[in-house]
Design a protein around this motif. Structure first.
Motif, PDB file in Angstrom:
ATOM      1  N   GLU A  72      -4.103 -26.048   9.226  1.00 23.22           N
ATOM      2  CA  GLU A  72      -4.894 -25.778  10.427  1.00 23.22           C
ATOM      3  C   GLU A  72      -5.639 -24.449  10.306  1.00 23.22           C
ATOM      4  N   VAL A  73      -4.986 -23.465   9.723  1.00 21.82           N
ATOM      5  CA  VAL A  73      -5.611 -22.155   9.526  1.00 21.82           C
ATOM      6  C   VAL A  73      -6.796 -22.279   8.577  1.00 21.82           C
ATOM      7  N   VAL A  74      -6.595 -22.953   7.454  1.00 21.60           N
ATOM      8  CA  VAL A  74      -7.658 -23.090   6.458  1.00 21.60           C
ATOM      9  C   VAL A  74      -8.816 -23.900   7.015  1.00 21.60           C
ATOM     10  N   LEU A  75      -8.515 -24.989   7.723  1.00 23.03           N
ATOM     11  CA  LEU A  75      -9.582 -25.808   8.299  1.00 23.03           C
ATOM     12  C   LEU A  75     -10.387 -25.038   9.340  1.00 23.03           C
ATOM     13  N   SER A  76      -9.724 -24.272  10.175  1.00 21.17           N
ATOM     14  CA  SER A  76     -10.460 -23.509  11.187  1.00 21.17           C
ATOM     15  C   SER A  76     -11.327 -22.431  10.543  1.00 21.17           C
ATOM     16  N   MET A  77     -10.838 -21.823   9.460  1.00 19.88           N
ATOM     17  CA  MET A  77     -11.641 -20.816   8.765  1.00 19.88           C
ATOM     18  C   MET A  77     -12.859 -21.459   8.101  1.00 19.88           C
ATOM     19  N   GLN A  78     -12.676 -22.645   7.528  1.00 19.37           N
ATOM     20  CA  GLN A  78     -13.795 -23.344   6.902  1.00 19.37           C
ATOM     21  C   GLN A  78     -14.811 -23.810   7.948  1.00 19.37           C
ATOM     22  N   LYS A  79     -14.333 -24.277   9.096  1.00 19.07           N
ATOM     23  CA  LYS A  79     -15.233 -24.675  10.172  1.00 19.07           C
ATOM     24  C   LYS A  79     -16.065 -23.493  10.647  1.00 19.07           C
ATOM     25  N   ALA A  80     -15.426 -22.343  10.815  1.00 16.66           N
ATOM     26  CA  ALA A  80     -16.142 -21.150  11.267  1.00 16.66           C
ATOM     27  C   ALA A  80     -17.176 -20.715  10.235  1.00 16.66           C
ATOM     28  N   ALA A 126     -10.453 -19.012  14.490  1.00 20.29           N
ATOM     29  CA  ALA A 126      -9.965 -18.944  13.112  1.00 20.29           C
ATOM     30  C   ALA A 126      -9.218 -17.637  12.872  1.00 20.29           C
ATOM     31  N   SER A 127      -9.744 -16.543  13.389  1.00 18.55           N
ATOM     32  CA  SER A 127      -9.075 -15.246  13.231  1.00 18.55           C
ATOM     33  C   SER A 127      -7.724 -15.230  13.928  1.00 18.55           C
ATOM     34  N   ALA A 128      -7.676 -15.795  15.132  1.00 20.44           N
ATOM     35  CA  ALA A 128      -6.418 -15.826  15.876  1.00 20.44           C
ATOM     36  C   ALA A 128      -5.372 -16.665  15.153  1.00 20.44           C
ATOM     37  N   LEU A 129      -5.789 -17.816  14.609  1.00 19.69           N
ATOM     38  CA  LEU A 129      -4.849 -18.656  13.864  1.00 19.69           C
ATOM     39  C   LEU A 129      -4.364 -17.957  12.598  1.00 19.69           C
ATOM     40  N   SER A 130      -5.274 -17.281  11.917  1.00 16.19           N
ATOM     41  CA  SER A 130      -4.917 -16.562  10.695  1.00 16.19           C
ATOM     42  C   SER A 130      -3.919 -15.449  10.993  1.00 16.19           C
ATOM     43  N   GLU A 131      -4.172 -14.699  12.055  1.00 14.28           N
ATOM     44  CA  GLU A 131      -3.261 -13.624  12.427  1.00 14.28           C
ATOM     45  C   GLU A 131      -1.902 -14.176  12.856  1.00 14.28           C
ATOM     46  N   VAL A 161     -30.117 -20.953  22.265  1.00 14.91           N
ATOM     47  CA  VAL A 161     -29.731 -20.273  21.035  1.00 14.91           C
ATOM     48  C   VAL A 161     -28.497 -19.416  21.274  1.00 14.91           C
ATOM     49  N   LYS A 162     -28.480 -18.719  22.393  1.00 15.60           N
ATOM     50  CA  LYS A 162     -27.320 -17.874  22.713  1.00 15.60           C
ATOM     51  C   LYS A 162     -26.053 -18.712  22.838  1.00 15.60           C
ATOM     52  N   ASN A 163     -26.151 -19.878  23.469  1.00  3.77           N
ATOM     53  CA  ASN A 163     -24.987 -20.757  23.599  1.00  3.77           C
ATOM     54  C   ASN A 163     -24.501 -21.233  22.235  1.00  3.77           C
ATOM     55  N   ALA A 164     -25.435 -21.563  21.347  1.00  4.80           N
ATOM     56  CA  ALA A 164     -25.048 -22.006  20.003  1.00  4.80           C
ATOM     57  C   ALA A 164     -24.358 -20.881  19.242  1.00  4.80           C
ATOM     58  N   ILE A 165     -24.894 -19.677  19.346  1.00  2.53           N
ATOM     59  CA  ILE A 165     -24.292 -18.535  18.659  1.00  2.53           C
ATOM     60  C   ILE A 165     -22.928 -18.207  19.261  1.00  2.53           C
ATOM     61  N   ASP A 166     -22.807 -18.344  20.571  1.00  2.00           N
ATOM     62  CA  ASP A 166     -21.508 -18.116  21.210  1.00  2.00           C
ATOM     63  C   ASP A 166     -20.463 -19.113  20.720  1.00  2.00           C
ATOM     64  N   LYS A 167     -20.869 -20.369  20.514  1.00  4.97           N
ATOM     65  CA  LYS A 167     -19.934 -21.373  19.995  1.00  4.97           C
ATOM     66  C   LYS A 167     -19.488 -21.025  18.576  1.00  4.97           C
ATOM     67  N   VAL A 168     -20.414 -20.529  17.764  1.00  6.90           N
ATOM     68  CA  VAL A 168     -20.065 -20.110  16.405  1.00  6.90           C
ATOM     69  C   VAL A 168     -19.094 -18.933  16.468  1.00  6.90           C
ATOM     70  N   ASN A 169     -19.358 -18.003  17.368  1.00 11.57           N
ATOM     71  CA  ASN A 169     -18.478 -16.847  17.532  1.00 11.57           C
ATOM     72  C   ASN A 169     -17.096 -17.278  18.015  1.00 11.57           C
ATOM     73  N   ASP A 170     -17.042 -18.242  18.921  1.00  9.89           N
ATOM     74  CA  ASP A 170     -15.757 -18.752  19.399  1.00  9.89           C
ATOM     75  C   ASP A 170     -14.962 -19.398  18.267  1.00  9.89           C
ATOM     76  N   ALA A 171     -15.660 -20.148  17.403  1.00  8.04           N
ATOM     77  CA  ALA A 171     -14.986 -20.774  16.260  1.00  8.04           C
ATOM     78  C   ALA A 171     -14.393 -19.706  15.343  1.00  8.04           C
ATOM     79  N   ASP A 172     -15.128 -18.619  15.137  1.00  5.93           N
ATOM     80  CA  ASP A 172     -14.616 -17.536  14.299  1.00  5.93           C
ATOM     81  C   ASP A 172     -13.427 -16.844  14.957  1.00  5.93           C
ATOM     82  N   ASN A 173     -13.519 -16.629  16.257  1.00  2.00           N
ATOM     83  CA  ASN A 173     -12.400 -15.991  16.966  1.00  2.00           C
ATOM     84  C   ASN A 173     -11.151 -16.858  16.891  1.00  2.00           C
TER      85      ASN A 173
END
Length: 113
Positions: free
Chosen positions: A79-87, A62-67, A48-60
């Motif tokens: 690419e920015v919009v797709l990464s945000m939607q994936k996260a 997306a945030s980095a691309l947005s910034e 579960v922790k690994n799955a949550i870490d992967k979700v957190n990585d996807a958000d990070n």
């Protein structure tokens, strides 16, 4: 739609899972991570922790691309919009799985013995 996935949300989700796990194993006050039951095999908590870490990585990501896009770097908007939607989708899916697991756990705990 979820605006942002914060580390507080992820930590809160992990704490809830730790609480339920400790209740299930009989260690009501313990919040330490359990050791693997067999050498080389991850525990449920680790999975579960690994799955949550992967979700957190996807958000990070997306945030980095947005910034980067906001700063004017050469990052395609698609690419920015797709990464945000994936996260967002990953977080929603994780949240739904957590809700289902918690509901199943509560039903099991309420079963007459």
């Amino acid at each position: 739609m979820i605006d942002r996935i914060s580390s507080a949300n992820v930590q809160s989700m992990l704490e809830v899972l730790r609480t339920y796990q400790s209740q299930a194993t009989g260690n009501a006050g313990s919040t330490t991570e359990p050791a693997a039951s067999k050498v080389g095999q991850p525990t449920f908590f680790d999975s579960v922790k690994n799955a949550i870490d992967k979700v957190n990585d996807a958000d990070n990501k997306a945030s980095a691309l947005s910034e980067a896009y906001d700063r004017g770097e050469e990052v395609p908007l698609t690419e920015v919009v797709l990464s945000m939607q994936k996260a967002s989708l990953a977080f929603e899916a994780t949240l739904q799985v957590r809700n289902k697991v918690m509901k199943a756990y509560e039903e099991i705990m309420n079963m007459p013995v």
